[in-house]
Motif scaffolding. Structure first.
Motif, mmCIF file in Angstrom:
data_model
loop_
_atom_site.group_PDB
_atom_site.id
_atom_site.type_symbol
_atom_site.label_atom_id
_atom_site.label_comp_id
_atom_site.label_asym_id
_atom_site.label_seq_id
_atom_site.Cartn_x
_atom_site.Cartn_y
_atom_site.Cartn_z
ATOM 1 N N ARG A 177 60.263 1.930 -27.540
ATOM 2 C CA ARG A 177 60.305 1.534 -26.138
ATOM 3 C C ARG A 177 61.736 1.701 -25.654
ATOM 4 O O ARG A 177 62.664 1.121 -26.223
ATOM 5 C CB ARG A 177 59.862 0.076 -25.969
ATOM 6 C CG ARG A 177 59.831 -0.375 -24.497
ATOM 7 C CD ARG A 177 59.268 -1.777 -24.341
ATOM 8 N NE ARG A 177 60.165 -2.806 -24.847
ATOM 9 C CZ ARG A 177 59.994 -3.469 -25.977
ATOM 10 N NH1 ARG A 177 58.966 -3.181 -26.762
ATOM 11 N NH2 ARG A 177 60.840 -4.391 -26.367
ATOM 12 N N ARG A 204 57.095 5.211 -32.781
ATOM 13 C CA ARG A 204 56.936 4.860 -31.370
ATOM 14 C C ARG A 204 58.041 3.902 -30.963
ATOM 15 O O ARG A 204 58.332 2.924 -31.671
ATOM 16 C CB ARG A 204 55.579 4.199 -31.131
ATOM 17 C CG ARG A 204 54.397 5.110 -31.380
ATOM 18 C CD ARG A 204 54.142 6.052 -30.214
ATOM 19 N NE ARG A 204 53.717 5.330 -29.017
ATOM 20 C CZ ARG A 204 53.585 5.896 -27.825
ATOM 21 N NH1 ARG A 204 53.874 7.188 -27.658
ATOM 22 N NH2 ARG A 204 53.176 5.191 -26.788
ATOM 23 N N VAL A 254 58.109 -0.332 -30.577
ATOM 24 C CA VAL A 254 57.090 -0.833 -29.660
ATOM 25 C C VAL A 254 56.616 -2.223 -30.073
ATOM 26 O O VAL A 254 56.348 -3.085 -29.244
ATOM 27 C CB VAL A 254 55.903 0.138 -29.587
ATOM 28 C CG1 VAL A 254 54.749 -0.465 -28.793
ATOM 29 C CG2 VAL A 254 56.328 1.450 -28.951
ATOM 30 N N CYS A 305 64.395 0.959 -22.959
ATOM 31 C CA CYS A 305 64.642 0.003 -21.871
ATOM 32 C C CYS A 305 65.800 0.524 -21.028
ATOM 33 O O CYS A 305 66.970 0.417 -21.413
ATOM 34 C CB CYS A 305 64.967 -1.371 -22.443
ATOM 35 S SG CYS A 305 63.706 -1.999 -23.573
ATOM 36 N N ASP A 334 61.365 1.040 -17.835
ATOM 37 C CA ASP A 334 61.091 1.193 -19.254
ATOM 38 C C ASP A 334 60.007 2.237 -19.465
ATOM 39 O O ASP A 334 59.141 2.440 -18.611
ATOM 40 C CB ASP A 334 60.614 -0.139 -19.855
ATOM 41 C CG ASP A 334 61.682 -1.226 -19.783
ATOM 42 O OD1 ASP A 334 62.803 -0.915 -19.348
ATOM 43 O OD2 ASP A 334 61.384 -2.369 -20.155
ATOM 44 N N THR A 339 57.182 11.872 -24.663
ATOM 45 C CA THR A 339 56.295 11.022 -23.878
ATOM 46 C C THR A 339 55.061 11.824 -23.468
ATOM 47 O O THR A 339 54.955 13.021 -23.755
ATOM 48 C CB THR A 339 57.016 10.505 -22.618
ATOM 49 O OG1 THR A 339 57.218 11.597 -21.707
ATOM 50 C CG2 THR A 339 58.376 9.882 -22.967
ATOM 51 N N THR A 382 57.747 4.355 -22.963
ATOM 52 C CA THR A 382 57.531 4.454 -24.406
ATOM 53 C C THR A 382 57.277 5.900 -24.802
ATOM 54 O O THR A 382 56.914 6.741 -23.974
ATOM 55 C CB THR A 382 56.324 3.599 -24.848
ATOM 56 O OG1 THR A 382 55.155 4.067 -24.176
ATOM 57 C CG2 THR A 382 56.554 2.133 -24.548
#
Length: 325
Positions: A279, A277, A321, A281, A286, A304, A288
């Protein structure tokens, strides 16, 4: 005089008496003692024993073309090597060299950077003698839109060289970091000067933490060095040369298609983000998802809730994450 005495000590197995040195070079014992002190100030460890003389115990990890060249097996990468005691940044020095007519394959190395920087303008700690701060200059016949993939090609070269020279099982953190035990050991910064349809030059900067025993408190949780990971003081010259050897090999495979179709399987096998997982940016927003590797364009595939998204490097940052990876 100190250079002559150093060469003699390097060629001698065991102790060399002050009398032998004095007779060979026709100098006084005081001159010899002063030269030995100067060598020690440069980082050479020399044992002095009464009635035996001097013995070279260890040498500092200095960088020079003469130390790097024997380990190189390239046709064009590092065809010219310029080593500086200090530079503002190796990328900036390489760009100035390019503008002054330097050729494809020039390697710029700084023992220290006074204004080192990483991706997105972040500062890069560049203390003298602790790391590798180098930049390779390219003047390739490429489409400008294909240049960003060279960051990933260099990442593969660094990872492979760390395994060969230092025995490190390092991982790639897309798009421009090399990590060990979840901490950053290397950063890569690629910059380009181009017209709409023509590349003037590309510089690929590589910063590696080598001898660092500790880091500032604010980055200690995300930074690592080769010494911290192995407990050994490796020589930087063989590592620099092996990175160039590997880069030339991977670059040739990349040039066949100007994409990563031949390299993506190996890249994905060493991608620490894969199956994790992450994130993303972005400048806009943003989000995840789960990273599944790169495609032939070097874009990160992130799954996603709304489906698969392809992420281009650009101004994007990708982190785990729950932390750095």
């Amino acid at each position: 005089m100190k250079e002559k005495i150093l060469k003699l000590l390097q060629e001698t197995d065991g102790f060399l008496s002050g009398q032998e040195i004095s007779e060979k070079f026709g100098v006084s014992r005081t001159s010899i003692w002063k030269a030995i002190r100067q060598l020690e100030e440069m980082g050479y460890e020399i044992e002095a024993v009464r009635n035996k003389g001097y013995r070279l115990c260890s040498e500092p990890d200095l960088l020079s073309e003469e130390r790097i060249r024997p380990f190189l097996h390239t046709d064009w990468a590092a065809s010219e090597i310029r080593v500086f005691d200090s530079v503002d940044s190796s990328n900036s020095e390489a760009k100035r060299a390019a503008e002054n007519g330097a050729a494809h394959g020039l390697l710029i190395i700084g023992e220290q950077q006074t204004a080192g920087r990483g991706r997105r303008g972040n500062a890069w700690d560049s203390q003298k003698g602790e790391g590798i701060f180098m930049t390779l200059l390219l003047k390739p016949d490429l489409e400008p839109g294909n240049a960003s993939m060279l960051t990933l090609v260099m990442g593969m070269a660094v990872r492979a060289a760390l395994k060969t020279v230092a025995g490190l099982d390092a991982w790639i953190k897309w798009p421009n970091d090399i990590v060990c035990d979840g901490k950053k050991i290397c950063g890569i910064l690629t910059e380009m000067s181009a017209q709409i349809d023509y590349i003037n030059h590309i510089v690929i900067g590589v910063g590696i933490n080598v001898h660092n025993r500790e880091f500032p408190k604010e980055v200690r949780h995300v930074a690592a060095s080769i010494y911290q990971q192995t407990g050994r003081q490796i020589r930087r010259a063989p590592l620099i040369a092996e990175i160039m050897n590997r880069f030339e090999e991977y670059y040739a495979r990349y040039l066949k298609t100007q994409n990563l179709s031949e390299l993506k399987e190996e890249y994905n096998a060493h991608l620490i983000n894969r199956g994790h997982r992450v994130r993303v940016c972005d400048i806009k927003e943003d989000f995840t998802g789960t990273a599944w590797g790169i495609n032939e364009r070097g874009e990160l595939l992130v799954e996603t809730e709304d489906g698969m998204v392809t992420v281009s490097a650009g101004e994007v940052s990708v982190r785990g994450v729950y932390g750095y990876v």
